[in-house]
Design a protein around this motif. Structure first.
Motif, mmCIF file in Angstrom:
data_model
loop_
_atom_site.group_PDB
_atom_site.id
_atom_site.type_symbol
_atom_site.label_atom_id
_atom_site.label_comp_id
_atom_site.label_asym_id
_atom_site.label_seq_id
_atom_site.Cartn_x
_atom_site.Cartn_y
_atom_site.Cartn_z
ATOM 1 N N LYS A 1 57.202 12.849 55.211
ATOM 2 C CA LYS A 1 58.534 13.278 54.774
ATOM 3 C C LYS A 1 59.532 13.119 55.902
ATOM 4 C CE LYS A 1 61.027 17.343 53.014
ATOM 5 N NZ LYS A 1 61.466 16.839 51.730
ATOM 6 N N ARG A 2 60.713 12.644 55.550
ATOM 7 C CA ARG A 2 61.828 12.569 56.498
ATOM 8 C C ARG A 2 63.038 13.174 55.815
ATOM 9 N NH1 ARG A 2 63.392 6.729 58.334
ATOM 10 N NH2 ARG A 2 61.543 6.962 59.657
ATOM 11 N N GLY A 3 63.551 14.261 56.401
ATOM 12 C CA GLY A 3 64.696 14.934 55.800
ATOM 13 C C GLY A 3 64.878 16.307 56.402
ATOM 14 N N LEU A 4 65.912 16.993 55.942
ATOM 15 C CA LEU A 4 66.270 18.283 56.535
ATOM 16 C C LEU A 4 65.448 19.435 55.988
ATOM 17 C CD1 LEU A 4 70.173 17.863 56.510
ATOM 18 C CD2 LEU A 4 68.591 17.459 58.403
ATOM 19 N N VAL A 5 64.926 19.308 54.777
ATOM 20 C CA VAL A 5 64.208 20.411 54.127
ATOM 21 C C VAL A 5 62.715 20.288 54.411
ATOM 22 C CG1 VAL A 5 63.747 21.579 51.944
ATOM 23 C CG2 VAL A 5 65.959 20.463 52.323
ATOM 24 N N ASP A 6 62.120 21.331 54.976
ATOM 25 C CA ASP A 6 60.691 21.329 55.281
ATOM 26 C C ASP A 6 59.865 21.432 54.006
ATOM 27 O OD1 ASP A 6 61.136 21.150 57.998
ATOM 28 O OD2 ASP A 6 61.204 23.331 58.268
ATOM 29 N N HIS A 7 58.657 20.863 54.067
ATOM 30 C CA HIS A 7 57.728 20.920 52.942
ATOM 31 C C HIS A 7 56.794 22.102 53.155
ATOM 32 C CE1 HIS A 7 56.057 18.927 49.435
ATOM 33 N NE2 HIS A 7 54.843 19.091 49.908
ATOM 34 N N PRO A 8 56.568 22.944 52.146
ATOM 35 C CA PRO A 8 55.711 24.132 52.310
ATOM 36 C C PRO A 8 54.285 23.767 52.700
ATOM 37 C CG PRO A 8 56.993 24.285 50.297
ATOM 38 C CD PRO A 8 57.169 22.889 50.803
ATOM 39 N N GLU A 9 53.709 24.531 53.586
ATOM 40 C CA GLU A 9 52.366 24.262 54.073
ATOM 41 C C GLU A 9 51.325 24.405 52.966
ATOM 42 O OE1 GLU A 9 49.178 23.215 56.174
ATOM 43 O OE2 GLU A 9 51.259 23.008 56.818
ATOM 44 N N TRP A 10 51.542 25.317 52.015
ATOM 45 C CA TRP A 10 50.539 25.512 50.965
ATOM 46 C C TRP A 10 50.413 24.266 50.084
ATOM 47 C CZ3 TRP A 10 51.398 25.393 45.665
ATOM 48 C CH2 TRP A 10 52.721 25.464 45.233
ATOM 49 N N LEU A 11 51.509 23.466 49.969
ATOM 50 C CA LEU A 11 51.435 22.232 49.201
ATOM 51 C C LEU A 11 50.650 21.163 49.958
ATOM 52 C CD1 LEU A 11 55.047 21.992 47.697
ATOM 53 C CD2 LEU A 11 52.914 22.455 46.486
ATOM 54 N N PHE A 12 50.894 21.047 51.265
ATOM 55 C CA PHE A 12 50.081 20.133 52.078
ATOM 56 C C PHE A 12 48.606 20.463 51.920
ATOM 57 C CE2 PHE A 12 53.896 19.721 55.014
ATOM 58 C CZ PHE A 12 54.147 18.402 54.702
ATOM 59 N N ARG A 13 48.295 21.737 52.127
ATOM 60 C CA ARG A 13 46.899 22.181 52.148
ATOM 61 C C ARG A 13 46.237 22.003 50.784
ATOM 62 N NH1 ARG A 13 47.954 26.609 54.062
ATOM 63 N NH2 ARG A 13 48.027 27.863 52.161
ATOM 64 N N GLY A 14 46.939 22.327 49.712
ATOM 65 C CA GLY A 14 46.365 22.213 48.382
ATOM 66 C C GLY A 14 46.051 20.776 48.008
ATOM 67 N N PHE A 15 46.945 19.849 48.335
ATOM 68 C CA PHE A 15 46.713 18.441 48.010
ATOM 69 C C PHE A 15 45.578 17.882 48.862
ATOM 70 C CE2 PHE A 15 48.573 13.910 47.880
ATOM 71 C CZ PHE A 15 47.876 13.618 46.724
ATOM 72 N N ARG A 16 45.557 18.211 50.152
ATOM 73 C CA ARG A 16 44.479 17.728 51.023
ATOM 74 C C ARG A 16 43.131 18.246 50.547
ATOM 75 N NH1 ARG A 16 48.096 18.629 55.627
ATOM 76 N NH2 ARG A 16 47.151 20.679 55.865
ATOM 77 N N ASP A 17 43.070 19.510 50.183
ATOM 78 C CA ASP A 17 41.807 20.081 49.715
ATOM 79 C C ASP A 17 41.337 19.383 48.434
ATOM 80 O OD1 ASP A 17 41.847 21.828 51.821
ATOM 81 O OD2 ASP A 17 42.535 23.564 50.643
ATOM 82 N N THR A 18 42.271 19.057 47.553
ATOM 83 C CA THR A 18 41.915 18.377 46.308
ATOM 84 C C THR A 18 41.354 16.990 46.588
ATOM 85 O OG1 THR A 18 43.634 19.584 45.102
ATOM 86 C CG2 THR A 18 42.814 17.547 44.109
ATOM 87 N N ILE A 19 42.005 16.244 47.476
ATOM 88 C CA ILE A 19 41.534 14.905 47.825
ATOM 89 C C ILE A 19 40.140 14.971 48.433
ATOM 90 C CG2 ILE A 19 41.968 12.897 49.297
ATOM 91 C CD1 ILE A 19 43.811 13.209 46.833
ATOM 92 N N ASN A 20 39.906 15.961 49.277
ATOM 93 C CA ASN A 20 38.574 16.116 49.883
ATOM 94 C C ASN A 20 37.533 16.490 48.835
ATOM 95 O OD1 ASN A 20 39.505 15.528 52.479
ATOM 96 N ND2 ASN A 20 40.001 17.661 52.920
ATOM 97 N N GLU A 21 37.874 17.375 47.915
ATOM 98 C CA GLU A 21 36.927 17.789 46.876
ATOM 99 C C GLU A 21 36.584 16.628 45.949
ATOM 100 O OE1 GLU A 21 38.408 21.200 44.819
ATOM 101 O OE2 GLU A 21 38.710 22.356 46.667
ATOM 102 N N CYS A 22 37.515 15.722 45.762
ATOM 103 C CA CYS A 22 37.284 14.546 44.914
ATOM 104 C C CYS A 22 36.603 13.420 45.678
ATOM 105 C CB CYS A 22 38.602 14.041 44.333
ATOM 106 S SG CYS A 22 39.399 15.186 43.182
ATOM 107 N N ALA A 23 36.320 13.641 46.963
ATOM 108 C CA ALA A 23 35.637 12.656 47.824
ATOM 109 C C ALA A 23 36.398 11.332 47.863
ATOM 110 C CB ALA A 23 34.196 12.443 47.362
ATOM 111 N N LEU A 24 37.719 11.424 48.030
ATOM 112 C CA LEU A 24 38.570 10.237 48.045
ATOM 113 C C LEU A 24 39.024 9.898 49.457
ATOM 114 C CD1 LEU A 24 40.799 10.967 44.920
ATOM 115 C CD2 LEU A 24 39.063 9.170 45.121
#
Length: 207
Positions: A101-124
């Motif tokens: 992301k590039r911009g003034l508004v930060d992205h919430p950490e819980w969204l980063f973590r939730g997507f990463r956990d999903t990708i790992n659980e799907c073994a992708l």
């Protein structure tokens, strides 16, 4: 559109209101078989010329933050549906890392973590994007501009083994806020042809 671009097969999920809509097109009718679909995905089995079978999923994640968990659950459900080599590509409306992301508004950490956990659980495993690092923008050229990498492709280990030279390219779009991404399962073949030389007598008239 299928006829206009010269493809034999297609499958489309109509949009809901003014948003969404997924279309899949393929050249030979015998190469693809539909498995499941929804407003957010199209899952199909693909058969290569060498008889390799694998699964391709076109995915569209919910853009609303309060529905991201629904996107993650859907991805997990699709992952568990088959043991075939699997590739999933599309607009996930999610980010994996702060550098996405590039911009003034930060992205919430819980969204980063939730997507990463999903990708790992799907073994992708993510396919590296070649070209410009962002695929979506808003207010480009203005002080409040935002750019994000929302469009991605992933493969499980079996798919990565089947297509070890796969490439993901970020292309240029002139009329959309999304850049199209192109997945190549193999690099283009370079054919070297030996041409016979022909001499034309009329060339002798030229200085």
């Amino acid at each position: 559109m299928r006829i206009k671009i010269g493809y034999e097969g297609c499958f489309a999920v109509n949009r809901d209101g003014r948003s969404g809509g997924i279309g899949v097109f393929w050249r030979r009718s015998s190469t693809c078989q539909m498995l499941t679909f929804s407003n957010n995905h199209v899952d199909m089995e693909v058969v290569n010329n060498d008889a390799n079978r694998w699964r391709l999923t076109g995915f569209y994640g919910y853009p609303e933050r309060h529905r991201r968990r629904e996107s993650w659950r859907l991805l997990q459900t699709i992952a568990a549906a088959s043991n075939l080599p699997w590739c999933v590509i599309g607009d996930f409306n999610d980010l994996l890392h702060t550098e996405d992301k590039r911009g003034l508004v930060d992205h919430p950490e819980w969204l980063f973590r939730g997507f990463r956990d999903t990708i790992n659980e799907c073994a992708l495993q993510e396919l590296k994007l070649q070209g410009y690092p962002f695929t979506w923008f808003r207010c480009r050229g203005k002080p409040n501009a935002i750019e994000e990498r929302l469009d991605r492709a992933f493969g499980n280990s079996e798919w990565m083994t089947l297509f070890p030279e796969a490439q993901l390219l970020n292309l240029i779009a002139s009329i959309s806020d999304h850049s199209p991404i192109l997945l190549k399962t193999a690099p283009p073949e370079i054919v070297h042809r030996t041409r016979r030389f022909w001499f034309e007598n009329k060339w002798l008239r030229e200085p």
